[in-house]
Design an enzyme around this catalytic site. Sequence first.
Site, short mmCIF file in Angstrom:
data_model
loop_
_atom_site.label_atom_id
_atom_site.label_comp_id
_atom_site.label_asym_id
_atom_site.label_seq_id
_atom_site.Cartn_x
_atom_site.Cartn_y
_atom_site.Cartn_z
N LYS A 111 -16.75 -10.50 -2.45
CA LYS A 111 -15.34 -10.70 -2.62
C LYS A 111 -14.72 -10.21 -1.46
O LYS A 111 -14.33 -9.05 -1.31
CB LYS A 111 -14.95 -10.17 -3.98
CG LYS A 111 -13.88 -10.88 -4.57
CD LYS A 111 -12.54 -11.18 -3.81
CE LYS A 111 -11.79 -9.90 -3.71
NZ LYS A 111 -10.31 -9.99 -2.80
N SER A 138 -7.87 0.63 0.64
CA SER A 138 -6.97 1.60 0.53
C SER A 138 -7.19 2.52 -0.40
O SER A 138 -7.74 2.24 -1.63
CB SER A 138 -5.37 0.89 0.43
OG SER A 138 -5.33 0.32 -0.95
N PHE A 163 -9.04 -6.34 4.86
CA PHE A 163 -8.88 -7.14 5.73
C PHE A 163 -8.90 -6.77 7.06
O PHE A 163 -9.19 -7.71 8.05
CB PHE A 163 -7.31 -7.49 5.69
CG PHE A 163 -6.32 -6.63 6.35
CD1 PHE A 163 -6.21 -6.74 7.63
CD2 PHE A 163 -5.76 -5.69 5.84
CE1 PHE A 163 -5.33 -5.93 8.18
CE2 PHE A 163 -5.10 -4.73 6.19
CZ PHE A 163 -4.79 -4.85 7.50
N GLU A 205 -1.07 7.38 5.95
CA GLU A 205 -1.66 6.21 6.76
C GLU A 205 -0.74 5.40 7.38
O GLU A 205 -0.20 4.68 6.48
CB GLU A 205 -2.83 5.78 6.07
CG GLU A 205 -3.64 4.69 6.83
CD GLU A 205 -4.81 4.08 6.14
OE1 GLU A 205 -4.52 3.85 5.01
OE2 GLU A 205 -5.87 4.10 6.78
N GLU A 240 -8.36 -11.61 0.65
CA GLU A 240 -7.72 -12.86 0.39
C GLU A 240 -6.71 -12.82 1.76
O GLU A 240 -6.35 -14.11 1.99
CB GLU A 240 -7.04 -13.00 -0.68
CG GLU A 240 -5.82 -11.80 -0.80
CD GLU A 240 -6.36 -10.50 -1.63
OE1 GLU A 240 -7.41 -9.92 -1.14
OE2 GLU A 240 -5.63 -9.90 -2.31
N CYS A 286 -9.85 2.15 9.99
CA CYS A 286 -9.91 3.42 9.20
C CYS A 286 -10.24 4.53 10.10
O CYS A 286 -10.24 5.50 9.69
CB CYS A 286 -10.71 3.18 8.15
SG CYS A 286 -12.46 2.93 8.58
P1 NAD Z 1 -6.54 -2.97 -0.12
O1 NAD Z 1 -6.94 -2.02 -0.90
O2 NAD Z 1 -5.31 -3.73 -0.05
O3 NAD Z 1 -7.79 -4.37 -0.23
C1 NAD Z 1 -9.00 -4.30 -0.26
C2 NAD Z 1 -9.82 -5.01 -1.48
O4 NAD Z 1 -9.31 -4.74 -2.62
C3 NAD Z 1 -9.12 -6.64 -1.06
O5 NAD Z 1 -10.33 -7.32 -1.23
C4 NAD Z 1 -8.42 -7.02 -2.14
O6 NAD Z 1 -8.69 -8.08 -2.63
C5 NAD Z 1 -8.56 -5.80 -3.43
N1 NAD Z 1 -7.56 -5.46 -4.05
C6 NAD Z 1 -6.25 -5.07 -3.60
N2 NAD Z 1 -5.70 -4.57 -4.66
C7 NAD Z 1 -6.44 -4.49 -5.65
C8 NAD Z 1 -6.12 -3.81 -7.02
N3 NAD Z 1 -5.11 -3.58 -7.26
N4 NAD Z 1 -7.44 -4.04 -7.80
C9 NAD Z 1 -8.58 -4.42 -7.58
N5 NAD Z 1 -8.79 -4.91 -6.19
C10 NAD Z 1 -7.64 -4.82 -5.35
O7 NAD Z 1 -6.84 -2.90 1.52
P2 NAD Z 1 -6.57 -3.60 2.73
O8 NAD Z 1 -5.17 -3.72 3.03
O9 NAD Z 1 -7.27 -4.94 2.74
O10 NAD Z 1 -7.44 -2.73 3.97
C11 NAD Z 1 -6.74 -1.65 4.66
C12 NAD Z 1 -7.16 -0.22 3.93
O11 NAD Z 1 -8.60 -0.15 4.07
C13 NAD Z 1 -6.70 0.82 4.74
O12 NAD Z 1 -6.29 1.73 3.87
C14 NAD Z 1 -7.93 1.40 5.59
O13 NAD Z 1 -7.99 2.85 6.00
C15 NAD Z 1 -8.91 1.00 4.29
N6 NAD Z 1 -10.50 1.01 5.07
C16 NAD Z 1 -11.04 2.10 4.70
C17 NAD Z 1 -12.41 1.98 5.55
C18 NAD Z 1 -13.61 3.09 5.21
O14 NAD Z 1 -14.51 2.80 5.58
N7 NAD Z 1 -12.98 4.35 4.57
C19 NAD Z 1 -12.66 0.79 6.32
C20 NAD Z 1 -11.92 -0.10 6.43
C21 NAD Z 1 -10.70 0.04 5.93
#
Ligand code: NAD
Length: 491
Positions: free
Chosen positions: A181, A234, A157, A389, A184, A289
């Site tokens: 994808k 994450s 997000f 984090e 959401e 991040c």
């Molecule tokens: P998230 O892991 O909750 O969701 C990311 C994506 O995964 C979304 O599209 C979501 O629909 C999907 N998803 C969520 N749970 C899932 C599951 N159990 N199984 C399969 N797919 C699933 O992350 P978020 O809250 O949207 O984003 C924030 C996180 O992203 C933070 O931890 C941040 O550090 C990390 N991030 C990392 C980078 C990087 O380059 N390392 C860059 C941006 C964000």
Amino acid sequence: MTVDGTPPRGDVQNYIDGDWRDPSSDQGQDVINPATGETLTYVGFSSEADVDAAVEAGQAAFEDWSATPVEERIQPLFEFKRLLEEHQDELAEILVQEHGKTFAEAMGELRRGIENVEVACGIPSMMQSGHLPNAAPDIDETAVRKPLGVFTAITPFNFPGMIPLWFLPYAVATGNAFVLKPSEQDPIVAQHLFELLDETDFPDGVVQLVHGSVDSVNTLLDHDGIEGASFVGSTPVAKTVYERGAGNGKRVQAQGGAKNHVIVTETANLDFAAKKTVSSACACGGERCLANDVAVVEESVYDEFVDRVVEEAKAQQVGYGLDDGTDIGALITPEHEARVRDLIATGVDEGAELLLDGRDVDVESYDGNFLAPTVFGDIDPEMTLAQEEIFGPVLGLMSVGDVDEAIDVLNRSDFGNAASLFTGSGADARKVRHEADVGNLGVNAGTAAPMPFFHFGGRKDSFFGDLHAQGEDMIHFYTDKTVYIERWPDA
Ligand code: NAD
């Protein structure tokens, strides 16, 4: 404010085989403006059949697309870049409405996305491999890179306008088909990116969008028609996605969460370092991040640095990202705000010194998920604040004896996404460059974000895989190599 000839804002649909279609499962969720609480739209989640349709359309498109001359494949990307620039303001406005960051931050994010499109326009040069005449007696050898099929990216997000563009331009310019994808939580920007793509000359099925959540991700990762998956999100999800995709024989790159440190030495320009440290921790509400939310400071300048940081943090204006003068916008959801508040309470309970408390922030006229900058002093490496984090505008300061101790603190973290060093000493800079176990290191730069012609990715629990996002790594991820060994006896 909508792009001409396209569905109105909030009407979030899948884009499959060149058509707009409603996601057909019975699940979905509201998309809510984090600063105002207004419901912007409802995003339906895709069914297995929706995902199948996208993958099958991608496979069908791949046959011709992969055989299309590369010079022709990049023309729609030039057009996409022009459209992105033409519509950057309105995309930024939508991004603020659904994410909560400020307009300037949204414009900057989109600029970073556009730069990836620019780099991918150079694929004809970047995709070349090698040729060696007379590699053996009378034998010439040529290595070529070939696209593989349909790739997907699952994105988070926090940068809904930029992160899809770490992948999409490279995937299609190398000759693959692509299915996005998006998160959401803020899917409207992705919808608008695809409305712009719809205006370009990409053949149907080359670029596709499916909305959804966990089930859609799992369907993509289990699908025989998907060659590889990029994930950003994450750490726990990154690890599961990596394991599931790789277990199904796919290429996977999965970027996870982070815990980044700033090291400040006694030779640093402290005013500059304090300004950049606060901005690194608090920009985009800390939902980055690359947020450095632990500052590890040499004890000889610790008190002086703390004063400057608190002064700088106090000056930040919290508010609605579309209002002038706002430095820090809203956090994505009330649940996430509550989580950050809990972490602040944990910091207090564990004995950190609360130097600035952002919990009482009052943003006139808006009832959103607001938190002002919060600064803790005297944190130690064992505290939750130093290990987890936070993803909010919270900064912890720690005093250390010297640079060696600072590097030790940084390297003990489970994460290895990024770090920054503020110093006037070349020797200290060299030491940190050699010894810090991170994927991105900023020297006198608060946010260690590489330009897109360099790869971007972390280490340890911040990354699962080998090839990172952006630049040349993407060419390797999206292609496989063949070598032609040729002899012409009659030549
Ligand atoms: P998230 O892991 O909750 O969701 C990311 C994506 O995964 C979304 O599209 C979501 O629909 C999907 N998803 C969520 N749970 C899932 C599951 N159990 N199984 C399969 N797919 C699933 O992350 P978020 O809250 O949207 O984003 C924030 C996180 O992203 C933070 O931890 C941040 O550090 C990390 N991030 C990392 C980078 C990087 O380059 N390392 C860059 C941006 C964000």
